[in-house]
Scaffold this active site. Structure first.
Site, mmCIF file in Angstrom:
data_model
loop_
_atom_site.group_PDB
_atom_site.id
_atom_site.type_symbol
_atom_site.label_atom_id
_atom_site.label_comp_id
_atom_site.label_asym_id
_atom_site.label_seq_id
_atom_site.Cartn_x
_atom_site.Cartn_y
_atom_site.Cartn_z
ATOM 1 N N LYS A 157 -17.969 -2.615 -15.461
ATOM 2 C CA LYS A 157 -17.148 -1.822 -16.399
ATOM 3 C C LYS A 157 -16.193 -2.669 -17.255
ATOM 4 C CE LYS A 157 -18.380 1.496 -16.685
ATOM 5 N NZ LYS A 157 -19.745 1.679 -17.253
ATOM 6 N N GLY A 197 -17.319 -4.446 -19.690
ATOM 7 C CA GLY A 197 -17.929 -4.552 -21.021
ATOM 8 C C GLY A 197 -19.114 -5.516 -20.960
ATOM 9 N N TYR A 248 -17.439 -0.801 -31.911
ATOM 10 C CA TYR A 248 -18.219 -1.675 -32.779
ATOM 11 C C TYR A 248 -19.697 -1.540 -32.434
ATOM 12 C CZ TYR A 248 -14.372 -3.978 -35.112
ATOM 13 O OH TYR A 248 -13.299 -4.232 -35.920
ATOM 14 N N ILE A 269 -15.201 9.111 -21.933
ATOM 15 C CA ILE A 269 -13.798 9.537 -21.951
ATOM 16 C C ILE A 269 -13.305 9.558 -20.506
ATOM 17 C CG2 ILE A 269 -12.253 11.476 -22.491
ATOM 18 C CD1 ILE A 269 -14.260 12.101 -24.811
HETATM 19 P P1 A3P Z 1 -15.733 2.822 -20.747
HETATM 20 O O1 A3P Z 1 -16.964 3.630 -20.548
HETATM 21 O O2 A3P Z 1 -14.762 2.918 -19.646
HETATM 22 O O3 A3P Z 1 -15.080 3.026 -22.085
HETATM 23 P P2 A3P Z 1 -20.105 -2.203 -18.676
HETATM 24 O O4 A3P Z 1 -21.165 -2.454 -19.689
HETATM 25 O O5 A3P Z 1 -19.703 -3.447 -17.955
HETATM 26 O O6 A3P Z 1 -20.473 -1.077 -17.773
HETATM 27 O O7 A3P Z 1 -18.806 -1.783 -19.448
HETATM 28 C C1 A3P Z 1 -18.702 -0.549 -20.097
HETATM 29 C C2 A3P Z 1 -17.521 -0.606 -21.025
HETATM 30 O O8 A3P Z 1 -17.838 -1.403 -22.153
HETATM 31 C C3 A3P Z 1 -17.140 0.731 -21.596
HETATM 32 O O9 A3P Z 1 -16.179 1.278 -20.718
HETATM 33 C C4 A3P Z 1 -16.603 0.391 -22.979
HETATM 34 O O10 A3P Z 1 -15.232 0.626 -23.138
HETATM 35 C C5 A3P Z 1 -16.850 -1.093 -23.112
HETATM 36 N N1 A3P Z 1 -17.322 -1.525 -24.432
HETATM 37 C C6 A3P Z 1 -16.956 -2.684 -25.018
HETATM 38 N N2 A3P Z 1 -17.493 -2.808 -26.226
HETATM 39 C C7 A3P Z 1 -18.240 -1.700 -26.427
HETATM 40 C C8 A3P Z 1 -19.046 -1.270 -27.514
HETATM 41 N N3 A3P Z 1 -19.165 -2.009 -28.620
HETATM 42 N N4 A3P Z 1 -19.678 -0.081 -27.400
HETATM 43 C C9 A3P Z 1 -19.536 0.657 -26.275
HETATM 44 N N5 A3P Z 1 -18.776 0.289 -25.214
HETATM 45 C C10 A3P Z 1 -18.137 -0.885 -25.279
#
Ligand code: A3P
Length: 346
Positions: A100, A102, A293, A312
């Site tokens: 989580k 990113g 992005y 959310i």
């Molecule tokens: P949230 O769902 O809490 O917002 P991972 O890929 O490690 O599971 O991480 C998920 C997180 O990547 C998401 O957490 C989101 O906030 C983040 N993230 C970073 N850049 C993003 C992007 N360009 N598009 C979508 N999510 C992104």
């Protein structure tokens, strides 16, 4: 006489016209054939030595990316693989976590770089005993086809928190580059909870509130048995890794900044991987509908991450947030000290 002059003029115009059309046709054919021929040329002649990747012509590798995409659809014959010099290489860099943080966004964004190829799926080779028992060749076969000078990257965020993984990765390659993307620990824990909650809801199951999971009902202290809390104690996990790898082999990515302003973070990773800076503003555009992005590979191909990224979060009792932040504070300080990267986490 007049008739003769007109005929001469017509003849001149015809010759000039033919020359112009001929040149145009030649140019079109040349550009087309250059594109078609590029992957067949000996790769060394275009890529330069491995330590000088600045010489990689972006356009060539973008073209190759198209070729790889075709091959990945499963149509590649052994002959094509041989002809185009394609290989399946073990990763030279791994995004080991944090869940989580990113990790998907980071992998996809790095994949914009022409010298990077990503393993699309999480392979879970080092954290899953059954997979690990299948051996290194099984792992290699899970890797995408690439050109010899490209860097293969995989991500499996469970690696960061799994006991056995550092030693196993060390045995594969003791000089591998390790990427860790972190977010403010409490936000990450809530994101972790949200993902599990969504899974439960999909199965029509009920689930406790975050507050109940994160705080021990008996002691009213932070529940350190809760996995989402433990995962956010970054320094504890990192210390295990440091028994095998020097700190210079890690690069910490700011996952909160990757959301709001990804390019500078990606440029730092490019530098860490010794790659020329190739990812630009052109490759990243803010999509107001998604609130994130998204990625632009070229004039026709762009994509945003799946809807499961960027959920959310539920509202969390501010006193619980405050308690968690206080709890993480000393661990964060240690993390800054070890990594040399400081964040403005509360
Ligand atoms: P949230 O769902 O809490 O917002 P991972 O890929 O490690 O599971 O991480 C998920 C997180 O990547 C998401 O957490 C989101 O906030 C983040 N993230 C970073 N850049 C993003 C992007 N360009 N598009 C979508 N999510 C992104």
């Amino acid at each position: 006489m007049l008739f003769k002059q007109q005929a001469l003029l017509r003849q001149k115009l015809f010759v000039l016209g033919s020359l112009a059309i001929g040149s145009l046709l030649y140019l079109v054919a040349r550009v087309g054939s250059l594109d078609r021929l590029q992957p067949i040329c000996p790769i060394e002649s275009r890529l330069g030595p491995p330590h000088l990747p600045e010489q990689i012509p972006l356009r060539t590798l973008q073209y190759k990316r198209g070729l790889l995409h075709e091959l990945r659809k499963g149509n590649a014959t052994k002959e094509q693989i041989r002809l185009h010099n394609l290989v399946q290489l073990l990763p030279r860099a791994i995004i080991i976590g944090v869940r989580k943080g990113g990790t998907r966004a980071l992998l996809e964004m790095l994949n914009l770089h022409p010298a990077v190829v990503k393993a699309s799926q999480e392979i879970h080779f080092f954290d899953n005993d059954q997979n690990y028992a299948r051996g290194i060749d099984w792992y290699r076969e899970k890797m995408p086809f690439s050109f010899p000078h490209q860097i293969t990257i995989e991500k499996s965020p469970a690696y960061f928190i799994t006991e056995e993984v550092p030693e196993r990765i060390f045995k594969m390659n003791s000089s591998i580059k390790l990427l860790i993307i972190v977010r403010e620990p409490t936000t990450r824990a809530v994101s972790d909870y949200t993902q599990v909650l969504e899974g439960k809801e999909r199965k029509n199951k009920t689930y406790h509130k975050f507050e109940k999971m994160a705080i021990d009902g008996n002691t009213c202290e932070v529940n350190t048995k809760y996995k989402a809390v433990r995962t956010s104690i970054y320094t504890k996990h990192l210390e295990r890794w440091l028994k095998y790898f020097p700190v210079e082999q890690f690069h910490i990515v700011d996952g909160d900044r990757l959301i709001t302003d990804p390019l500078p973070e990606l440029q730092l990773v490019e530098r860490f991987l010794n790659l020329p800076s190739r990812i630009s503003h052109y490759n990243l555009y803010f999509n107001a509908t998604r609130g994130f992005y998204c990625l632009r590979f070229n004039i026709v191909f762009n994509k945003c991450l799946a809807g499961s990224k960027g959920r959310i979060h539920p509202e969390v009792d501010p006193s619980v947030v405050a308690k968690l932040r206080k709890f993480f504070h000393p661990f964060n300080q240690k993390f800054y000290q070890i990594t040399g990267r400081t964040f403005n986490w509360p």
